[in-house]
Design a protein around this motif. Structure first.
Motif, PDB file in Angstrom:
ATOM      1  N   TYR A  91      -4.564   3.003   2.968  1.00  0.00           N
ATOM      2  CA  TYR A  91      -3.743   3.160   4.168  1.00  0.00           C
ATOM      3  C   TYR A  91      -4.488   4.062   5.131  1.00  0.00           C
ATOM      4  O   TYR A  91      -4.046   5.169   5.422  1.00  0.00           O
ATOM      5  CB  TYR A  91      -2.395   3.780   3.827  1.00  0.00           C
ATOM      6  CG  TYR A  91      -1.486   2.851   3.071  1.00  0.00           C
ATOM      7  CD1 TYR A  91      -0.548   2.091   3.754  1.00  0.00           C
ATOM      8  CD2 TYR A  91      -1.570   2.737   1.705  1.00  0.00           C
ATOM      9  CE1 TYR A  91       0.278   1.235   3.068  1.00  0.00           C
ATOM     10  CE2 TYR A  91      -0.750   1.892   1.009  1.00  0.00           C
ATOM     11  CZ  TYR A  91       0.175   1.145   1.682  1.00  0.00           C
ATOM     12  OH  TYR A  91       0.990   0.295   1.001  1.00  0.00           O
ATOM     13  N   GLN A 139       0.785  -5.741   2.783  1.00  0.00           N
ATOM     14  CA  GLN A 139       1.129  -7.158   2.633  1.00  0.00           C
ATOM     15  C   GLN A 139      -0.130  -8.026   2.615  1.00  0.00           C
ATOM     16  O   GLN A 139      -0.275  -8.916   1.780  1.00  0.00           O
ATOM     17  CB  GLN A 139       2.052  -7.589   3.773  1.00  0.00           C
ATOM     18  CG  GLN A 139       2.568  -9.002   3.614  1.00  0.00           C
ATOM     19  CD  GLN A 139       3.824  -9.248   4.441  1.00  0.00           C
ATOM     20  OE1 GLN A 139       4.421  -8.310   4.962  1.00  0.00           O
ATOM     21  NE2 GLN A 139       4.210 -10.502   4.571  1.00  0.00           N
ATOM     22  N   LEU A 191      10.904  -4.615   8.799  1.00  0.00           N
ATOM     23  CA  LEU A 191       9.933  -4.796   7.709  1.00  0.00           C
ATOM     24  C   LEU A 191      10.417  -5.828   6.695  1.00  0.00           C
ATOM     25  O   LEU A 191       9.616  -6.526   6.079  1.00  0.00           O
ATOM     26  CB  LEU A 191       9.676  -3.459   7.003  1.00  0.00           C
ATOM     27  CG  LEU A 191       8.991  -2.374   7.828  1.00  0.00           C
ATOM     28  CD1 LEU A 191       8.846  -1.090   7.016  1.00  0.00           C
ATOM     29  CD2 LEU A 191       7.627  -2.842   8.317  1.00  0.00           C
ATOM     30  N   ASN A 192      11.720  -5.913   6.525  1.00  0.00           N
ATOM     31  CA  ASN A 192      12.266  -6.845   5.535  1.00  0.00           C
ATOM     32  C   ASN A 192      12.468  -8.250   6.090  1.00  0.00           C
ATOM     33  O   ASN A 192      12.962  -9.128   5.391  1.00  0.00           O
ATOM     34  CB  ASN A 192      13.612  -6.326   4.997  1.00  0.00           C
ATOM     35  CG  ASN A 192      13.440  -5.042   4.225  1.00  0.00           C
ATOM     36  OD1 ASN A 192      12.340  -4.702   3.806  1.00  0.00           O
ATOM     37  ND2 ASN A 192      14.531  -4.311   4.048  1.00  0.00           N
ATOM     38  N   GLY A 193      12.104  -8.453   7.351  1.00  0.00           N
ATOM     39  CA  GLY A 193      12.237  -9.783   7.944  1.00  0.00           C
ATOM     40  C   GLY A 193      13.671 -10.189   8.174  1.00  0.00           C
ATOM     41  O   GLY A 193      14.029 -11.357   8.035  1.00  0.00           O
ATOM     42  N   GLU A 194      14.506  -9.226   8.534  1.00  0.00           N
ATOM     43  CA  GLU A 194      15.929  -9.526   8.693  1.00  0.00           C
ATOM     44  C   GLU A 194      16.398  -9.452  10.138  1.00  0.00           C
ATOM     45  O   GLU A 194      17.567  -9.236  10.394  1.00  0.00           O
ATOM     46  CB  GLU A 194      16.753  -8.552   7.846  1.00  0.00           C
ATOM     47  CG  GLU A 194      16.508  -8.724   6.364  1.00  0.00           C
ATOM     48  CD  GLU A 194      17.408  -7.854   5.531  1.00  0.00           C
ATOM     49  OE1 GLU A 194      18.317  -8.387   4.900  1.00  0.00           O
ATOM     50  OE2 GLU A 194      17.200  -6.632   5.542  1.00  0.00           O
ATOM     51  N   GLU A 207       4.348   2.953  10.231  1.00  0.00           N
ATOM     52  CA  GLU A 207       4.988   2.281   9.088  1.00  0.00           C
ATOM     53  C   GLU A 207       4.711   0.783   9.103  1.00  0.00           C
ATOM     54  O   GLU A 207       4.475   0.169   8.073  1.00  0.00           O
ATOM     55  CB  GLU A 207       6.504   2.538   9.115  1.00  0.00           C
ATOM     56  CG  GLU A 207       6.903   3.955   8.805  1.00  0.00           C
ATOM     57  CD  GLU A 207       6.559   4.352   7.374  1.00  0.00           C
ATOM     58  OE1 GLU A 207       6.628   3.466   6.492  1.00  0.00           O
ATOM     59  OE2 GLU A 207       6.204   5.514   7.141  1.00  0.00           O
ATOM     60  N   ASP A 244      13.578  -0.725   8.634  1.00  0.00           N
ATOM     61  CA  ASP A 244      13.617  -1.496   7.384  1.00  0.00           C
ATOM     62  C   ASP A 244      14.031  -2.943   7.636  1.00  0.00           C
ATOM     63  O   ASP A 244      13.525  -3.853   6.984  1.00  0.00           O
ATOM     64  CB  ASP A 244      14.580  -0.844   6.386  1.00  0.00           C
ATOM     65  CG  ASP A 244      13.926   0.353   5.701  1.00  0.00           C
ATOM     66  OD1 ASP A 244      12.681   0.435   5.724  1.00  0.00           O
ATOM     67  OD2 ASP A 244      14.658   1.196   5.170  1.00  0.00           O
ATOM     68  N   ARG A 269       7.494   0.022  -1.645  1.00  0.00           N
ATOM     69  CA  ARG A 269       6.509   0.382  -0.603  1.00  0.00           C
ATOM     70  C   ARG A 269       6.082   1.837  -0.756  1.00  0.00           C
ATOM     71  O   ARG A 269       4.888   2.165  -0.646  1.00  0.00           O
ATOM     72  CB  ARG A 269       7.101   0.145   0.784  1.00  0.00           C
ATOM     73  CG  ARG A 269       7.225  -1.310   1.178  1.00  0.00           C
ATOM     74  CD  ARG A 269       7.464  -1.427   2.691  1.00  0.00           C
ATOM     75  NE  ARG A 269       7.819  -2.786   3.034  1.00  0.00           N
ATOM     76  CZ  ARG A 269       9.063  -3.194   3.286  1.00  0.00           C
ATOM     77  NH1 ARG A 269      10.064  -2.324   3.259  1.00  0.00           N
ATOM     78  NH2 ARG A 269       9.304  -4.447   3.600  1.00  0.00           N
ATOM     79  N   ARG A 279       2.137  -0.730  10.516  1.00  0.00           N
ATOM     80  CA  ARG A 279       0.728  -0.968  10.167  1.00  0.00           C
ATOM     81  C   ARG A 279       0.512  -0.849   8.661  1.00  0.00           C
ATOM     82  O   ARG A 279      -0.195  -1.648   8.046  1.00  0.00           O
ATOM     83  CB  ARG A 279      -0.177   0.013  10.932  1.00  0.00           C
ATOM     84  CG  ARG A 279      -0.440  -0.371  12.379  1.00  0.00           C
ATOM     85  CD  ARG A 279      -1.624   0.407  12.943  1.00  0.00           C
ATOM     86  NE  ARG A 279      -1.359   1.839  13.022  1.00  0.00           N
ATOM     87  CZ  ARG A 279      -0.818   2.455  14.071  1.00  0.00           C
ATOM     88  NH1 ARG A 279      -0.500   1.749  15.150  1.00  0.00           N
ATOM     89  NH2 ARG A 279      -0.614   3.753  14.074  1.00  0.00           N
ATOM     90  N   SER A 280       1.130   0.153   8.073  1.00  0.00           N
ATOM     91  CA  SER A 280       0.983   0.339   6.626  1.00  0.00           C
ATOM     92  C   SER A 280       1.543  -0.854   5.860  1.00  0.00           C
ATOM     93  O   SER A 280       0.933  -1.342   4.908  1.00  0.00           O
ATOM     94  CB  SER A 280       1.712   1.614   6.191  1.00  0.00           C
ATOM     95  OG  SER A 280       1.114   2.747   6.758  1.00  0.00           O
ATOM     96  N   HIS A 284       8.247 -10.689  -1.231  1.00  0.00           N
ATOM     97  CA  HIS A 284       8.212 -10.361   0.191  1.00  0.00           C
ATOM     98  C   HIS A 284       6.775 -10.377   0.730  1.00  0.00           C
ATOM     99  O   HIS A 284       6.498 -11.007   1.750  1.00  0.00           O
ATOM    100  CB  HIS A 284       8.823  -8.985   0.422  1.00  0.00           C
ATOM    101  CG  HIS A 284       8.841  -8.583   1.862  1.00  0.00           C
ATOM    102  ND1 HIS A 284       9.633  -9.209   2.801  1.00  0.00           N
ATOM    103  CD2 HIS A 284       8.139  -7.646   2.541  1.00  0.00           C
ATOM    104  CE1 HIS A 284       9.431  -8.667   3.988  1.00  0.00           C
ATOM    105  NE2 HIS A 284       8.521  -7.720   3.862  1.00  0.00           N
ATOM    106  N   ALA A 285       5.869  -9.705   0.031  1.00  0.00           N
ATOM    107  CA  ALA A 285       4.501  -9.557   0.550  1.00  0.00           C
ATOM    108  C   ALA A 285       3.665 -10.811   0.353  1.00  0.00           C
ATOM    109  O   ALA A 285       2.882 -11.172   1.226  1.00  0.00           O
ATOM    110  CB  ALA A 285       3.829  -8.363  -0.124  1.00  0.00           C
TER     111      ALA A 285
END
Lengths: 163, 171
Positions: B161, A44, A11-14, A36, A8, B150, A38-39, B121-122
């Protein structure tokens, strides 16, 4: 397994660069995380494309924004000009009321403050105003040309040119 | 300066639309945001901070409106209103028009907070901490809403997906 727990965060850019590189290096060996990621990227990309393509800003809204900003700028300049004029009147009034207003030394000091035909920049929070004293045959009246400083506008923008 | 500021208007508008899901309210919010930004343009010294700052203004204006009950409750699907104005783009042929429409409809069907955090975010590439700053919520709330958003999007768009679906079928 420890890195998967940070999915996470990724994915959250943290993550900082080092952490991100390390996480990405483990993706080929971890099907769960790779799936995950890729999804999330698919989602996005889809949303970003749909957002831009299907939600253009209405033309009337662009025009209205431009018009309102231009009107606000005009009002600000008018307020600045009025303020500059008020300062000029106040200075002139004070010189006129001075018991030594006819002294040459005072006139000279006034000229030192605003020499004729030399623009003086008066700074205001919303933009600078230029004032030029006009030469007149009077010791108690000062005429000023007041106008918006074009260089003031440029100098305000200059730090932001890299946007 | 105003030209450089006005180039942000489309992004501010899209953000306002996803925030409110109402084109008319988004229109008002965009105007107010741009005007307020222009009045405080001296704060725009840091280019990196501009986008967060602009979106925060929009979010604050929206919160103020909700508090004052000036705006109606968000409508479920604003896309019909904006769809008429869309323009052809190169990505449409690759992804498919209906896919794009469904993606945005799905986004708009999410609960308010999930929709807002996923959008920022996206579509705006904000980090969780930046989203927290814009929306005035905790980073933890951003993370939990992002995860929920998500998961919900995956339920709403299973056929989008393909990698996930193929992998899950084979595993």
């Amino acid at each position: 397994m420890i890195r998967c727990q940070r999915l996470d965060d990724y994915l959250n850019g943290e993550m900082i660069d080092v952490e991100r590189d390390r996480f990405e290096a483990h993706l080929p060996a971890c099907e769960t995380c790779a799936r995950e990621v890729r999804s999330a990227r698919t989602l996005q990309g889809l949303l970003a494309t749909a957002n831009v393509e299907l939600t253009p800003i209405p033309v009337h809204l662009r025009r209205r924004i431009h018009s309102r900003i231009r009107k606000a700028r005009t009002l600000r300049f008018a307020a600045g000009a009025v303020a500059a004029a008020a300062i000029a009147v106040a200075v002139t009034w004070r010189l006129a009321l001075s018991p030594h207003s006819t002294d040459v030394s005072n006139v000279n000091s006034a000229r030192a403050i605003v020499p004729p035909e030399v623009p003086v920049r008066i700074a205001f929070p919303d933009g600078d105003v230029m004032a030029v004293r006009q030469a007149v045959d009077s010791k108690s009246i000062t005429f000023l040309w007041v106008y918006q400083s074009p260089r003031a506008e440029d100098s305000q923008d200059s730090p932001r040119r890299d946007q | 300066m105003s030209d450089r500021l006005e180039k942000w208007a489309p992004r501010v508008y899209r953000s306002a639309l996803r925030l409110t899901t109402d084109p008319h309210t988004a229109d008002d919010l965009t105007q107010e945001t741009m005007l307020r930004a222009w009045r405080r343009r001296d704060w725009l010294r840091d280019p990196q901070a501009v986008r967060v700052w602009l979106f925060r203004i929009t979010a604050n204006l929206w919160r103020d409106r909700i508090r004052r009950n000036r705006s109606p409750i968000a409508r479920p699907d604003p896309l019909d209103d904006v769809r008429a104005a869309r323009e052809a783009g190169p990505h449409r042929q690759l992804i498919g028009e209906e896919d794009l429409s469904r993606a945005l409809r799905s986004l708009d069907s999410l609960p308010d907070r999930q929709r807002q955090v996923l959008y920022l975010h996206a579509c705006e590439d904000f980090s969780a901490s930046e989203i927290a700053d814009v929306l005035g919520i905790s980073p933890e709330a951003v993370r939990s809403n992002l995860s929920a958003a998500r998961a919900r999007m995956r339920e709403l768009l299973p056929e989008m997906y393909p990698v996930t679906a193929r992998t899950e079928r084979t595993s």
